[in-house]
Write a protein that holds these residues in place. Structure first.
Motif, mmCIF file in Angstrom:
data_model
loop_
_atom_site.group_PDB
_atom_site.id
_atom_site.type_symbol
_atom_site.label_atom_id
_atom_site.label_comp_id
_atom_site.label_asym_id
_atom_site.label_seq_id
_atom_site.Cartn_x
_atom_site.Cartn_y
_atom_site.Cartn_z
ATOM 1 N N GLY A 422 -16.749 30.253 -20.056
ATOM 2 C CA GLY A 422 -15.780 30.930 -20.008
ATOM 3 C C GLY A 422 -14.717 29.693 -20.223
ATOM 4 O O GLY A 422 -14.907 28.595 -20.612
ATOM 5 N N LYS A 423 -13.193 30.329 -20.656
ATOM 6 C CA LYS A 423 -12.397 29.378 -20.961
ATOM 7 C C LYS A 423 -10.945 29.940 -20.628
ATOM 8 O O LYS A 423 -10.544 31.091 -20.281
ATOM 9 N N HIS A 424 -10.061 29.003 -20.540
ATOM 10 C CA HIS A 424 -8.507 29.389 -20.089
ATOM 11 C C HIS A 424 -7.725 28.782 -21.183
ATOM 12 O O HIS A 424 -7.779 27.708 -21.797
ATOM 13 N N ILE A 425 -6.385 29.583 -21.313
ATOM 14 C CA ILE A 425 -5.560 29.207 -22.320
ATOM 15 C C ILE A 425 -4.314 28.751 -21.603
ATOM 16 O O ILE A 425 -3.747 29.440 -20.508
ATOM 17 N N PHE A 426 -3.811 27.647 -22.018
ATOM 18 C CA PHE A 426 -2.520 27.084 -21.451
ATOM 19 C C PHE A 426 -1.495 27.293 -22.522
ATOM 20 O O PHE A 426 -1.373 26.664 -23.718
ATOM 21 N N LYS A 427 -0.359 28.162 -22.306
ATOM 22 C CA LYS A 427 0.828 27.981 -23.201
ATOM 23 C C LYS A 427 1.846 27.380 -22.717
ATOM 24 O O LYS A 427 2.472 27.612 -21.761
ATOM 25 N N VAL A 428 2.280 26.215 -23.537
ATOM 26 C CA VAL A 428 3.137 25.130 -22.814
ATOM 27 C C VAL A 428 4.425 25.363 -24.002
ATOM 28 O O VAL A 428 4.001 25.385 -25.165
ATOM 29 N N THR A 429 5.589 25.195 -23.379
ATOM 30 C CA THR A 429 6.760 25.360 -23.968
ATOM 31 C C THR A 429 7.624 24.060 -23.549
ATOM 32 O O THR A 429 7.904 23.884 -22.235
ATOM 33 N N ALA A 430 8.043 23.259 -24.571
ATOM 34 C CA ALA A 430 8.870 22.257 -24.149
ATOM 35 C C ALA A 430 10.149 22.287 -24.552
ATOM 36 O O ALA A 430 10.484 22.603 -25.786
ATOM 37 N N PHE A 431 11.460 22.414 -23.631
ATOM 38 C CA PHE A 431 12.652 22.681 -24.085
ATOM 39 C C PHE A 431 13.291 20.944 -24.145
ATOM 40 O O PHE A 431 13.467 20.293 -23.187
ATOM 41 N N VAL A 432 13.485 20.562 -25.412
ATOM 42 C CA VAL A 432 14.126 19.239 -25.643
ATOM 43 C C VAL A 432 15.621 19.184 -25.453
ATOM 44 O O VAL A 432 16.325 19.902 -26.302
ATOM 45 N N SER A 433 16.281 18.278 -24.649
ATOM 46 C CA SER A 433 17.665 18.190 -24.589
ATOM 47 C C SER A 433 18.151 17.456 -25.784
ATOM 48 O O SER A 433 17.516 16.744 -26.581
ATOM 49 N N GLN A 434 19.539 17.560 -26.129
ATOM 50 C CA GLN A 434 20.237 16.899 -27.273
ATOM 51 C C GLN A 434 20.594 15.375 -26.757
ATOM 52 O O GLN A 434 20.833 14.624 -27.373
ATOM 53 N N TYR A 435 20.420 15.302 -25.338
ATOM 54 C CA TYR A 435 20.681 13.934 -24.651
ATOM 55 C C TYR A 435 19.469 13.284 -24.469
ATOM 56 O O TYR A 435 18.279 13.795 -24.069
ATOM 57 N N GLU A 436 19.635 11.953 -24.205
ATOM 58 C CA GLU A 436 18.452 11.071 -23.797
ATOM 59 C C GLU A 436 18.472 10.973 -22.439
ATOM 60 O O GLU A 436 17.731 9.964 -21.863
ATOM 61 N N PHE A 437 19.610 11.508 -21.348
ATOM 62 C CA PHE A 437 19.326 11.521 -19.879
ATOM 63 C C PHE A 437 19.285 12.936 -19.320
ATOM 64 O O PHE A 437 19.469 13.807 -20.132
#
Length: 437
Positions: A422-437
């Motif tokens: 069997g297998k599992h799918i992980f759909k990952v979405t990263a929301f990157v901010s315009q700031y470093e904090f």
């Protein structure tokens, strides 16, 4: 006398019964004399002893029933008066519904709570809940709903900086401008807040000592001039005094944060506002709110449509499970048994390598697991590695400049003697901010 006309002899006076009946003549006849009688009472109209007693008992019952009804009415009246007095004594004044918001709970009785929430696009300022106290006053303060986008539209003119406050926004104006929206010019002759006269004290004869307030320094001509801490310290990363931006003030300075952040208690750093936790988001029904650094996103995870005898059903907000496969469908057996959705907030320019996500199985029945990236946007900044026999890691391998949205699709396959279980799918979405904090 009319008693004589009834044939009652002179020697036969009327007898008075203890129950109030008048008796005359022979004792076997009893007659009631009514005060309102219009005329004489004839002998044939007289009642027997039993009839008189029955009539008296009926009248007694009637009077008893009337007395009972009167007493019951008095009891009800007293009970209603006490109830009204109790309600009056045990309730607080009704609270107003905040504009652009709602009030949850109608009871104003002592000990009851009333809660307040704001509509999408607004945040609550004041008490989220208020309790009716024994002294018939409400705890907390009356809340109101304030738009979370007041500074987003930049209401400050002429380069002014909008600062989010507790009650409303404030425009911090640059030199040369003033007013609520920095709309009024300030001429040099009237802009005296950044310079002032020193404080002087007479010393020994012929000597005088002068000093400036904190944040000012003595300049030529004996005038105390403001020290611009922002210009002096902010440009150098080693001496930077504010995490985001700095505004010089007479004798001091103030750190500013961008929309979506609030100034930390240390007055120098900025911390993210969780719009999802405070119901300050604009997500519609059926959408999920994901907090990001400096904002939020509204997502709606969906299962893939049916294809090649393979279909999925949503088992949770972020999970899809495959329906049972037809016995003769090899394509369905090779498809993923489950699909999950994951959303990661990420600051810009994070140091690398950085582990973002871990994947493993709780029911390991095979002899090996394999992890791989099989799709998505922004694959060049991600890598997959194994941390132990049953765990794989998604690693950020390159710094990312925001704002940006990155997607990656991971696959975890389980084998037994090289046969796919069997297998599992992980759909990952990263929301990157315009700031470093």
């Amino acid at each position: 006398m009319w008693l004589q006309e009834l044939g009652v002899g002179k020697g036969t006076p009327p007898w008075f019964h203890p129950d109030g009946a008048v008796v005359w003549g022979r004792m076997e006849y009893w007659c009631l004399i009514l005060a309102a009688s219009p005329g004489p009472v004839f002998p044939q109209e007289c009642l027997s002893h039993q009839q008189v007693l029955s009539t008296v008992r009926q009248m007694q019952k009637l009077l008893s029933a009337q007395e009972a009804a009167h007493l019951q009415g008095m009891r009800s009246l007293k009970k209603g008066s006490l109830a009204n007095a109790t309600v009056t004594l045990d309730t607080c004044p009704q609270l107003a519904v905040p504009l652009n918001g709602r009030k949850l709970g109608r009871s104003a009785r002592v000990g009851h709570d009333v809660h307040f929430i704001c509509n999408a696009g607004f945040r609550l300022v004041g008490s989220e809940s208020r309790t009716c106290r024994r002294d018939r006053t409400w705890s907390g303060t009356q809340p109101f709903c304030r738009s979370i986008d007041e500074c987003a539209s930049n209401p400050c003119a002429n380069g002014g900086t909008c600062v989010d406050g507790n009650q409303s926004y404030t425009c911090l104006c640059p030199r040369g401008w003033s007013g609520a929206s920095c709309q009024s010019p300030v001429y040099a002759c009237s802009n005296s807040s950044f310079s002032r006269q020193p404080r002087c004290a007479e010393g020994r004869p012929g000597s005088r000592h002068c000093s400036c307030d904190a944040g000012f320094q003595m300049r030529a001509g004996g005038v105390c001039q403001d020290v611009d801490e922002c210009q002096l310290f902010q440009p150098n990363p080693q001496t930077r005094i504010c995490l985001h931006d700095c505004l010089n003030l007479p004798g001091s300075y103030r750190c500013l944060c961008p929309p979506g952040y609030v100034l930390h208690a240390d007055r120098n750093t900025c911390e993210d506002v969780d719009e999802c936790a405070g119901s300050q988001h604009n997500c519609t029904h059926g959408e999920l709110c994901i907090n990001t650094f400096g904002g939020h996103r509204c997502v709606r995870p969906k299962c893939p449509p049916p294809r090649h005898n393979t279909s999925y059903v949503k088992t949770s907000s972020f999970q899809c499970e495959r329906n049972p496969c037809p016995t003769d469908s090899r394509a369905c057996r090779l498809a993923a048994t489950s699909i999950s959705f994951h959303y990661l907030p990420l600051q810009a320019n994070r140091t690398v390598p950085r582990v973002l996500f871990k994947m493993s199985t709780t029911r390991f029945v095979g002899d090996s697991l394999r992890f791989a990236i099989i799709g998505g946007r922004g694959q060049g900044v991600f890598a997959v590695r194994r941390s132990d026999r049953q765990t794989g890691e998604l690693v950020l391998s390159s710094p990312v400049v925001g704002p940006a949205t990155l997607e990656v699709e991971l696959e975890m396959s389980e084998f037994s003697r090289k046969v796919l279980l069997g297998k599992h799918i992980f759909k990952v979405t990263a929301f990157v901010s315009q700031y470093e904090f």
